[in-house]
Design an enzyme around this catalytic site. Structure first.
Site, mmCIF file in Angstrom:
data_model
loop_
_atom_site.group_PDB
_atom_site.id
_atom_site.type_symbol
_atom_site.label_atom_id
_atom_site.label_comp_id
_atom_site.label_asym_id
_atom_site.label_seq_id
_atom_site.Cartn_x
_atom_site.Cartn_y
_atom_site.Cartn_z
ATOM 1 N N CYS A 156 0.819 -1.221 0.000
ATOM 2 C CA CYS A 156 0.000 0.000 0.000
ATOM 3 C C CYS A 156 0.848 1.265 0.000
ATOM 4 C CB CYS A 156 -0.901 0.036 1.233
ATOM 5 S SG CYS A 156 -1.945 -1.402 1.493
ATOM 6 N N HIS A 176 -10.006 -4.162 4.202
ATOM 7 C CA HIS A 176 -10.717 -5.078 3.315
ATOM 8 C C HIS A 176 -12.125 -5.304 3.846
ATOM 9 C CE1 HIS A 176 -6.800 -7.003 1.507
ATOM 10 N NE2 HIS A 176 -6.918 -5.707 1.256
ATOM 11 N N GLU A 180 -28.069 10.692 9.082
ATOM 12 C CA GLU A 180 -27.445 11.461 10.163
ATOM 13 C C GLU A 180 -25.938 11.255 10.248
ATOM 14 O OE1 GLU A 180 -27.484 14.093 13.532
ATOM 15 O OE2 GLU A 180 -28.878 13.726 11.874
ATOM 16 N N HIS A 202 -12.329 -5.237 -3.603
ATOM 17 C CA HIS A 202 -11.065 -5.199 -2.858
ATOM 18 C C HIS A 202 -11.226 -4.582 -1.474
ATOM 19 C CE1 HIS A 202 -6.456 -4.198 -3.052
ATOM 20 N NE2 HIS A 202 -6.870 -4.240 -1.804
#
Length: 275
Positions: free
Chosen positions: A125, A145, A168, A233
């Site tokens: 990532c 995930h 809300e 994903h």
């Protein structure tokens, strides 16, 4: 998705084992990690919380925090790839410095007594996290995930956006606007009950890092968003601080779960106010 975890790092549920492990660290690192508000410790705390929510199971997902309150706000702590997130320890983080993404520290540098010679890998990532920090000046970026995130993208197959209004919980999310003078996206308040929350959806790729270009495009095209959904994903969520990112992630997941139920019962996600 992250590779299976083969490491034998310490069980983070055992405070006794954690304290014993500290003796293998340098005095400098011992001092750093003794602070419960240190970004590395906060990553461990959030990983356990997110694991309990089924958001980072099976080594999936990732978390990174920029040390916005520290002496060098360009430091970013990143959880490694392929480790069981609920068992992660503070010394297992990668440390990167912005803006050049210079790698300052890896968990492979720590004493082998703490790693049992396990070879740590940077999170897949990382380039996506860096995009959020550079393009949005984020203080933290979370990747999960979440099944709610995955399911809503399946229900919206072929669509490029998730939208919901008149709920809300939307009020927990920031109202953002691009500032022409500063050339930055800035928070100008919070979304209101009657506002429409819009989150872009990008298509998944075989490798996480290959999502970078489409994530950056979504960030550019949607200055009002604090998240990007990845079809089949999961989701990326960021905020100005780690706690804001946590709140945004929780609020969005609530809205995604609600949206799934609304779709199942035929309730439109965006309320028609013309009648």
């Amino acid at each position: 998705m992250s590779a299976p975890c083969n490491c034998t790092h310490a069980d983070s549920q055992s405070l006794t084992n954690t304290n014993k492990s500290f003796q293998h660290l340098s005095p400098e690192l011992q001092k750093q990690y003794s602070d419960p508000q240190h970004p590395a410790n906060l990553i461990c705390e959030l990983c356990r919380l997110f694991y309990d929510n089924n958001w980072v199971t099976g080594t999936g997902g990732g978390i990174s925090i920029r040390d916005v309150e520290g002496s060098n706000p360009n430091l970013v702590y990143i959880a490694p790839s392929g480790v069981q997130k609920e068992r992660i320890q503070p010394w297992e983080m990668f440390l990167v410095e912005l803006p050049d993404e210079k790698l300052l520290q890896t968990p492979n540098d720590i004493p082998k007594e703490l790693t049992k010679s396990y070879k740590y890998k940077p999170s897949a990532c990382t380039p996506l996290f860096m995009s959020c920090y550079k393009m949005r000046d984020a203080g933290a970026c979370i990747h999960t995930h979440s099944q709610n995130a995955v399911m809503i993208t399946l229900l919206l197959e072929g669509q490029k956006e998730f939208k919901i209004s008149h709920i809300e919980q939307i009020k927990a999310l920031p109202k953002l606007k691009y500032n022409e003078e500063t050339k930055k996206v800035e928070k100008i308040g919070s979304l209101e009950y009657y506002d429409t929350l819009t989150i872009p959806i990008i298509e998944n790729t075989p490798h996480e890092e290959d999502l970078t270009d489409s994530l950056q495009e979504a960030i550019r095209n949607y200055p009002g968003t604090s998240a990007v959904l990845v079809r089949r994903h999961g989701i990326y969520v960021w905020g100005e601080t780690v706690w804001k990112a946590k709140v945004y992630n929780e609020a969005i997941d609530y809205l995604l779960e609600l949206a799934i139920k609304m779709r199942q019962t035929g309730i439109p996600l965006v309320k028609n106010t013309s009648t």
